[in-house]
Design a protein around this motif. Structure first.
Motif, PDB file in Angstrom:
ATOM      1  N   PRO A   1      95.600  36.887  55.515  1.00  0.00           N
ATOM      2  CA  PRO A   1      95.767  37.415  54.328  1.00  0.00           C
ATOM      3  C   PRO A   1      94.514  38.225  53.939  1.00  0.00           C
ATOM      4  CG  PRO A   1      96.327  35.113  54.233  1.00  0.00           C
ATOM      5  CD  PRO A   1      95.726  35.489  55.689  1.00  0.00           C
ATOM      6  N   THR A   2      94.454  39.407  53.445  1.00  0.00           N
ATOM      7  CA  THR A   2      93.494  40.147  53.174  1.00  0.00           C
ATOM      8  C   THR A   2      93.413  40.949  51.689  1.00  0.00           C
ATOM      9  OG1 THR A   2      93.604  41.004  55.684  1.00  0.00           O
ATOM     10  CG2 THR A   2      92.420  42.431  54.057  1.00  0.00           C
ATOM     11  N   PRO A   3      92.317  40.830  51.075  1.00  0.00           N
ATOM     12  CA  PRO A   3      92.110  41.119  49.800  1.00  0.00           C
ATOM     13  C   PRO A   3      92.513  42.688  49.628  1.00  0.00           C
ATOM     14  CG  PRO A   3      90.270  40.118  50.428  1.00  0.00           C
ATOM     15  CD  PRO A   3      90.985  40.032  51.658  1.00  0.00           C
ATOM     16  N   VAL A   4      93.389  43.112  48.670  1.00  0.00           N
ATOM     17  CA  VAL A   4      93.693  44.500  48.380  1.00  0.00           C
ATOM     18  C   VAL A   4      92.975  44.824  47.015  1.00  0.00           C
ATOM     19  CG1 VAL A   4      95.449  45.964  48.093  1.00  0.00           C
ATOM     20  CG2 VAL A   4      95.725  44.219  49.671  1.00  0.00           C
ATOM     21  N   TYR A   5      92.238  45.913  46.849  1.00  0.00           N
ATOM     22  CA  TYR A   5      91.635  46.297  45.862  1.00  0.00           C
ATOM     23  C   TYR A   5      92.202  47.780  45.342  1.00  0.00           C
ATOM     24  CZ  TYR A   5      88.232  42.750  46.733  1.00  0.00           C
ATOM     25  OH  TYR A   5      87.556  41.592  46.951  1.00  0.00           O
ATOM     26  N   ASP A   6      91.932  47.896  43.934  1.00  0.00           N
ATOM     27  CA  ASP A   6      92.686  49.135  43.423  1.00  0.00           C
ATOM     28  C   ASP A   6      91.336  50.093  43.191  1.00  0.00           C
ATOM     29  OD1 ASP A   6      93.263  51.344  41.461  1.00  0.00           O
ATOM     30  OD2 ASP A   6      94.840  50.339  40.502  1.00  0.00           O
ATOM     31  N   ARG A   7      91.339  51.100  44.079  1.00  0.00           N
ATOM     32  CA  ARG A   7      89.936  51.924  43.920  1.00  0.00           C
ATOM     33  C   ARG A   7      89.686  52.501  42.625  1.00  0.00           C
ATOM     34  NH1 ARG A   7      87.651  55.322  47.642  1.00  0.00           N
ATOM     35  NH2 ARG A   7      85.781  56.203  46.635  1.00  0.00           N
TER      36      ARG A   7
ATOM     37  N   THR B   1      74.427  64.875  46.549  1.00  0.00           N
ATOM     38  CA  THR B   1      74.102  64.140  45.246  1.00  0.00           C
ATOM     39  C   THR B   1      73.496  62.716  45.696  1.00  0.00           C
ATOM     40  OG1 THR B   1      76.267  64.934  44.123  1.00  0.00           O
ATOM     41  CG2 THR B   1      75.480  62.702  43.560  1.00  0.00           C
ATOM     42  N   ALA B   2      73.908  62.381  46.774  1.00  0.00           N
ATOM     43  CA  ALA B   2      73.403  60.859  47.410  1.00  0.00           C
ATOM     44  C   ALA B   2      72.198  61.167  48.068  1.00  0.00           C
ATOM     45  CB  ALA B   2      74.450  60.241  48.105  1.00  0.00           C
ATOM     46  N   ARG B   3      71.691  62.514  48.429  1.00  0.00           N
ATOM     47  CA  ARG B   3      70.590  62.761  49.221  1.00  0.00           C
ATOM     48  C   ARG B   3      70.988  62.222  50.780  1.00  0.00           C
ATOM     49  NH1 ARG B   3      67.873  61.195  44.386  1.00  0.00           N
ATOM     50  NH2 ARG B   3      66.799  63.077  43.154  1.00  0.00           N
ATOM     51  N   ARG B   4      72.091  62.783  51.113  1.00  0.00           N
ATOM     52  CA  ARG B   4      72.129  62.462  52.562  1.00  0.00           C
ATOM     53  C   ARG B   4      72.444  64.006  53.229  1.00  0.00           C
ATOM     54  NH1 ARG B   4      75.345  57.903  50.837  1.00  0.00           N
ATOM     55  NH2 ARG B   4      77.063  59.367  50.396  1.00  0.00           N
ATOM     56  N   PRO B   5      71.659  64.563  53.807  1.00  0.00           N
ATOM     57  CA  PRO B   5      71.605  65.908  53.983  1.00  0.00           C
ATOM     58  C   PRO B   5      72.161  66.061  55.567  1.00  0.00           C
ATOM     59  CG  PRO B   5      69.353  65.316  54.247  1.00  0.00           C
ATOM     60  CD  PRO B   5      69.742  64.134  53.477  1.00  0.00           C
ATOM     61  N   ASP B   6      72.030  64.816  56.157  1.00  0.00           N
ATOM     62  CA  ASP B   6      72.499  65.082  57.691  1.00  0.00           C
ATOM     63  C   ASP B   6      73.861  64.120  57.690  1.00  0.00           C
ATOM     64  OD1 ASP B   6      70.712  67.086  58.345  1.00  0.00           O
ATOM     65  OD2 ASP B   6      69.314  65.372  58.785  1.00  0.00           O
TER      66      ASP B   6
ATOM     67  N   ALA C   1      83.110  56.956  52.007  1.00  0.00           N
ATOM     68  CA  ALA C   1      84.554  57.277  51.769  1.00  0.00           C
ATOM     69  C   ALA C   1      84.484  57.628  50.298  1.00  0.00           C
ATOM     70  CB  ALA C   1      85.538  56.118  51.789  1.00  0.00           C
ATOM     71  N   PRO C   2      84.620  59.018  50.127  1.00  0.00           N
ATOM     72  CA  PRO C   2      84.478  59.678  48.902  1.00  0.00           C
ATOM     73  C   PRO C   2      85.759  59.341  47.890  1.00  0.00           C
ATOM     74  CG  PRO C   2      85.386  61.175  50.036  1.00  0.00           C
ATOM     75  CD  PRO C   2      85.140  59.808  51.157  1.00  0.00           C
ATOM     76  N   PRO C   3      85.896  59.523  46.682  1.00  0.00           N
ATOM     77  CA  PRO C   3      86.958  59.427  45.887  1.00  0.00           C
ATOM     78  C   PRO C   3      88.075  60.296  46.292  1.00  0.00           C
ATOM     79  CG  PRO C   3      85.370  60.087  44.528  1.00  0.00           C
ATOM     80  CD  PRO C   3      84.457  59.882  45.786  1.00  0.00           C
TER      81      PRO C   3
ATOM     82  N   SER D   1      81.134  57.402  42.563  1.00  0.00           N
ATOM     83  CA  SER D   1      82.456  56.998  42.713  1.00  0.00           C
ATOM     84  C   SER D   1      82.797  56.790  44.518  1.00  0.00           C
ATOM     85  CB  SER D   1      83.531  57.581  42.308  1.00  0.00           C
ATOM     86  OG  SER D   1      83.155  57.758  40.744  1.00  0.00           O
ATOM     87  N   SER D   2      81.839  57.278  45.227  1.00  0.00           N
ATOM     88  CA  SER D   2      82.172  57.148  46.648  1.00  0.00           C
ATOM     89  C   SER D   2      81.954  55.800  47.169  1.00  0.00           C
ATOM     90  CB  SER D   2      81.241  57.982  47.706  1.00  0.00           C
ATOM     91  OG  SER D   2      79.925  57.950  47.265  1.00  0.00           O
ATOM     92  N   ILE D   3      82.309  55.203  48.169  1.00  0.00           N
ATOM     93  CA  ILE D   3      82.138  53.928  48.783  1.00  0.00           C
ATOM     94  C   ILE D   3      81.375  54.086  49.931  1.00  0.00           C
ATOM     95  CG2 ILE D   3      83.213  51.866  49.750  1.00  0.00           C
ATOM     96  CD1 ILE D   3      85.600  52.289  47.719  1.00  0.00           C
ATOM     97  N   PHE D   4      80.183  53.077  49.891  1.00  0.00           N
ATOM     98  CA  PHE D   4      79.118  53.335  51.118  1.00  0.00           C
ATOM     99  C   PHE D   4      79.613  51.973  51.971  1.00  0.00           C
ATOM    100  CE2 PHE D   4      74.860  52.659  53.071  1.00  0.00           C
ATOM    101  CZ  PHE D   4      74.894  53.687  53.786  1.00  0.00           C
ATOM    102  N   VAL D   5      79.883  52.207  53.102  1.00  0.00           N
ATOM    103  CA  VAL D   5      80.247  51.074  53.792  1.00  0.00           C
ATOM    104  C   VAL D   5      79.234  50.987  55.056  1.00  0.00           C
ATOM    105  CG1 VAL D   5      81.920  50.048  55.705  1.00  0.00           C
ATOM    106  CG2 VAL D   5      82.400  51.754  53.627  1.00  0.00           C
ATOM    107  N   GLU D   6      78.613  49.692  55.206  1.00  0.00           N
ATOM    108  CA  GLU D   6      77.605  49.345  56.345  1.00  0.00           C
ATOM    109  C   GLU D   6      78.378  48.348  57.203  1.00  0.00           C
ATOM    110  OE1 GLU D   6      73.364  49.218  54.228  1.00  0.00           O
ATOM    111  OE2 GLU D   6      75.006  48.446  52.739  1.00  0.00           O
ATOM    112  N   PHE D   7      77.920  48.616  58.385  1.00  0.00           N
ATOM    113  CA  PHE D   7      78.506  47.792  59.544  1.00  0.00           C
ATOM    114  C   PHE D   7      77.601  46.687  59.893  1.00  0.00           C
ATOM    115  CE2 PHE D   7      80.498  51.903  59.617  1.00  0.00           C
ATOM    116  CZ  PHE D   7      82.048  51.855  59.384  1.00  0.00           C
TER     117      PHE D   7
END
Length: 697
Positions: free
Chosen positions: A643-649, A280-285, A482-484, A685-691
């Motif tokens: 103190p770290t923010p907490v989010y509802d997915r 779906t996201a065109r990430r074949p590898d 990180a997928p739903p 609905s997935s979350i893409f994390v960049e470092f």
């Protein structure tokens, strides 16, 4: 009740939890988790589905498909809970399954323990018969001896017989004769033939596979009957489809006949989920990383396909040491297993270093924080102490955690022994687990010709989103996905799998000498067999597609590589040679030698039905402004708790952007966004994390 609609259910039985996912045409309808009931696995399936039906007011009559994966076969082989089994083989070859390859998997261990065959020597019998490697009969089968053995084995309480004659992969007539004789002399015996279960070269692997298949067959049949009955009792009108180790699903009759193909059915779902989201996201590898309660698994995804292997080991004497287990020849998604999960036990070794796993607290009794009698601190206990898991909201609040007990266990078993604080000890456990998994992932990728530093890490499992960032940073990966519903992604992945079956034949020939008519006829025979299985399972003949591969090597080599090949036609040999050379260069990092002729050993056809249309995401019912649900103290070295923010997915909408540190919670998993990282909610609905380059771990 909800309006009538077609529901699709995926259920995965793991070592710690049994996971459930329910889809309709719009996406995820319900997810669920229940502790696995090892003594009666179908009970947990019934319980988690019953709960989902009640909580979401679902009508069981709307369930059109149930796809199920399980570790039942693997556990039965490890625990030796199968039938009392005998082996019939060619006279003089009864000890093949004990001699194996005569390979020392640990060269310097003087007390080396070899894998124990499923059948003891007194139940292994040689029968007079002989077939040559080319299939020609040299000595006819001694029918009288087979009949006598059948009578005696039944009288002695033997329940199953594996028949594995020499070279039967080329000519299985003697095996078929033996089955007819045994069934006539002792109808109560269950008989499996190596020429049907695994018609490939190499006697040891073929015998071991056939024994394993018949050893667990009755157990699997009983389990599937229990599962059928429990689903029927809930009002489900359809028979379950069974997830196979190759990433396809099959009708229940196929699983009953070849239960060995279910060996790694559960872990296959995580890889399939990675493929579905990647497409779906065109990430074949991608590098798919699945961390559950007992183990973590990693799999290479190349061009929207998980890599497949055809040899697997089960019941290893040393859990993570290749060569120490019983070989099984069956198509399996190529994964590496690491003895690190949420339940992995942490300790201080004699050198004063923190070690994690490979032993696990599992679900019985589980980590100390579960409050179910566990006394040894685990990775999950460390994550609770670090503030990454909310003790009051674990599994949506259905299973509160005891943070004080976890801290006390870590203090006594790790912190006091090292002279550090409890948070520092917990951080050491957490990072040690991450480094263990990253080291294994690095080796796995490099051995398959890939650079892990260029691949995004796709995380799943109840602990994947929590530990994935640490693993990704240790690998040098640029990003993480990180997928739903990551905590139940295996169950979700099942619902994206097509009907599939693998057909195999061994036929040795030099590439330059194989006749095109012979090659065409052999592939046609295999394709016809695969299509017959799928059409009997309800797939329309016009929808069946075939993929052909060959296992090839250069003359004089002792192992092969699998090579994709086109349909046989003009120029076929040249196309096969070019494909072989490409695969060889990718695998070994060198140009294939010139002047050496390649040879063909094993021919494979994978028959597949159409891929089901499945939307694996969910739609947020919020405008996103209420996604921040609070703050919690979480530990990040070297700064300590903050103190770290907490989010509802479930309240985050596509396009939302977060920066670390942050915690994103859903019922089955928590995503840890480390300091310096940036994450974006994608359309699926997935979350893409960049470092951040050079950022904190």
């Amino acid at each position: 009740m909800a309006d009538s609609r077609a529901l699709r259910v995926g259920v995965d039985i793991g070592g710690t939890f049994t996971d459930l996912a329910v889809l309709d045409d719009s996406g995820i309808v319900a997810v669920g988790k229940a502790l696995t009931t090892h003594h009666e696995p179908a009970a947990a399936v019934e319980a988690v589905l019953r709960q989902a039906i009640a909580d979401h007011r679902l009508d069981p009559a709307d369930i059109a498909t149930v796809v199920h994966g399980t570790t039942l076969v693997t556990n039965a082989l490890i625990e030796r809970r199968g039938a009392r089994t005998a082996l019939l083989t060619t006279e003089g070859f009864r000890d093949v399954v004990e001699m194996g390859r005569e390979h020392r998997y640990e060269l310097y261990d003087l007390g080396l323990e070899l894998p124990r065959p499923l059948v003891p020597r007194h139940l292994r019998f040689g029968v007079r018969e002989r077939v040559r490697a080319d299939g020609a009969v040299v000595t006819s089968l001694d029918a009288a001896a087979v009949k006598q053995l059948g009578v005696e084995l039944a009288a002695a309480g033997v329940e199953a017989v594996a028949v594995c004659f020499l070279h039967s992969h080329t000519n299985g007539e003697h095996e078929r004769q033996a089955r007819e004789i045994l069934e006539a002399a002792a109808p109560e015996l269950r008989v499996a033939l190596s020429s049907e279960v695994n018609p490939e070269i190499r006697e040891y692997e073929r015998s071991s596979t056939t024994l394993a298949n018949v050893y667990v067959q009755q157990l699997v049949e009983d389990y599937l009957a229990d599962l059928r009955a429990r689903l029927g009792g809930l009002g489900v009108r359809t028979d379950p489809l069974i997830m196979l180790s190759n990433g396809g699903v099959a009708a229940i009759e196929v699983a009953r006949r070849f239960p060995i193909r279910m060996l790694e059915s559960g872990p296959a779902g995580g890889a399939l989920g990675a493929v579905a989201f990647g497409r779906t996201a065109r990430r074949p590898d991608q590098l798919a990383f699945d961390m559950g309660g007992t183990t973590a698994k990693l799999c290479m995804i190349e061009q929207d396909r998980p890599l497949i292997t055809h040899t697997f080991e089960v019941d290893r004497v040393y859990r993570l040491r290749a060569g120490s287990g019983l070989p099984v020849r069956a198509p399996v998604i190529d994964m590496i297993e690491i003895g690190t999960g949420g339940g992995s036990i942490a300790r201080v070794d004699p050198l004063g270093l923190i070690t994690v796993g490979p032993d696990s607290a599992g679900s019985e009794p589980g980590p100390v924080s579960y409050g179910r009698g566990g006394t040894r601190c685990t990775v999950t206990d460390a994550d609770v102490v670090l503030g990454y898991l909310d003790p009051a909201r674990f599994l949506g609040g259905d299973m509160p955690l005891d943070a004080a007990a976890a801290a006390s266990a870590i203090r006594e078993q790790v912190a006091d022994r090292l002279g550090v604080s409890v948070p520092e000890a917990a951080w050491g456990i957490h990072t040690t687990a991450n480094e263990n998994m990253a080291n294994a992932a690095r080796v796995h990728a490099i051995e398959r010709g890939q650079d892990p530093g260029r691949l995004p890490l796709f995380v799943s499992g109840g602990n994947g989103p929590l530990h994935g960032p640490g693993v990704a940073r240790a690998l040098g990966s640029p990003s993480m996905v990180a997928p739903p519903a990551a905590g139940v992604l295996s169950a979700l992945g099942f619902l994206s799998a097509p009907m599939s079956i693998d057909i195999v034949r061994s036929r040795h020939a030099l590439l330059g000498e194989i006749g095109l008519d012979e090659a065409r006829a052999l592939f046609a025979e295999m394709e016809s067999e695969g299509a017959e299985v799928l059409t009997a399972s309800g797939v329309a003949a016009a929808d069946v597609v075939h993929e052909r591969t060959l296992e090839m090597r250069f003359v004089g080599q002792g192992s092969e590589i699998e090579v994709p090949v086109p349909p046989v036609g003009d120029g076929w040999r040249d196309e096969v040679l070019a494909s072989f050379r490409r695969q060889y260069a990718q695998r070994f990092g060198t140009v294939a030698p010139a002047g050496v002729e390649p040879e063909l050993l094993t021919w494979r056809v994978t028959a597949r039905g159409p891929e089901p249309a499945a939307r694996l995401g969910f739609e947020s019912t919020s405008d996103g402004r209420d996604a921040l649900i609070g703050h919690r103290d979480a530990y990040f070295s070297p700064d300590g708790y903050a103190p770290t923010p907490v989010y509802d997915r479930y309240r985050l909408r596509p396009g939302a952007v977060l920066t670390g540190p942050a915690l994103v919670e859903e019922r089955e998993a928590t995503l840890l966004v480390p300091p310096g990282a940036r994450c974006t909610v994608e359309a699926d609905s997935s979350i893409f994390v960049e470092f951040a380059v050079g950022g904190s771990r």
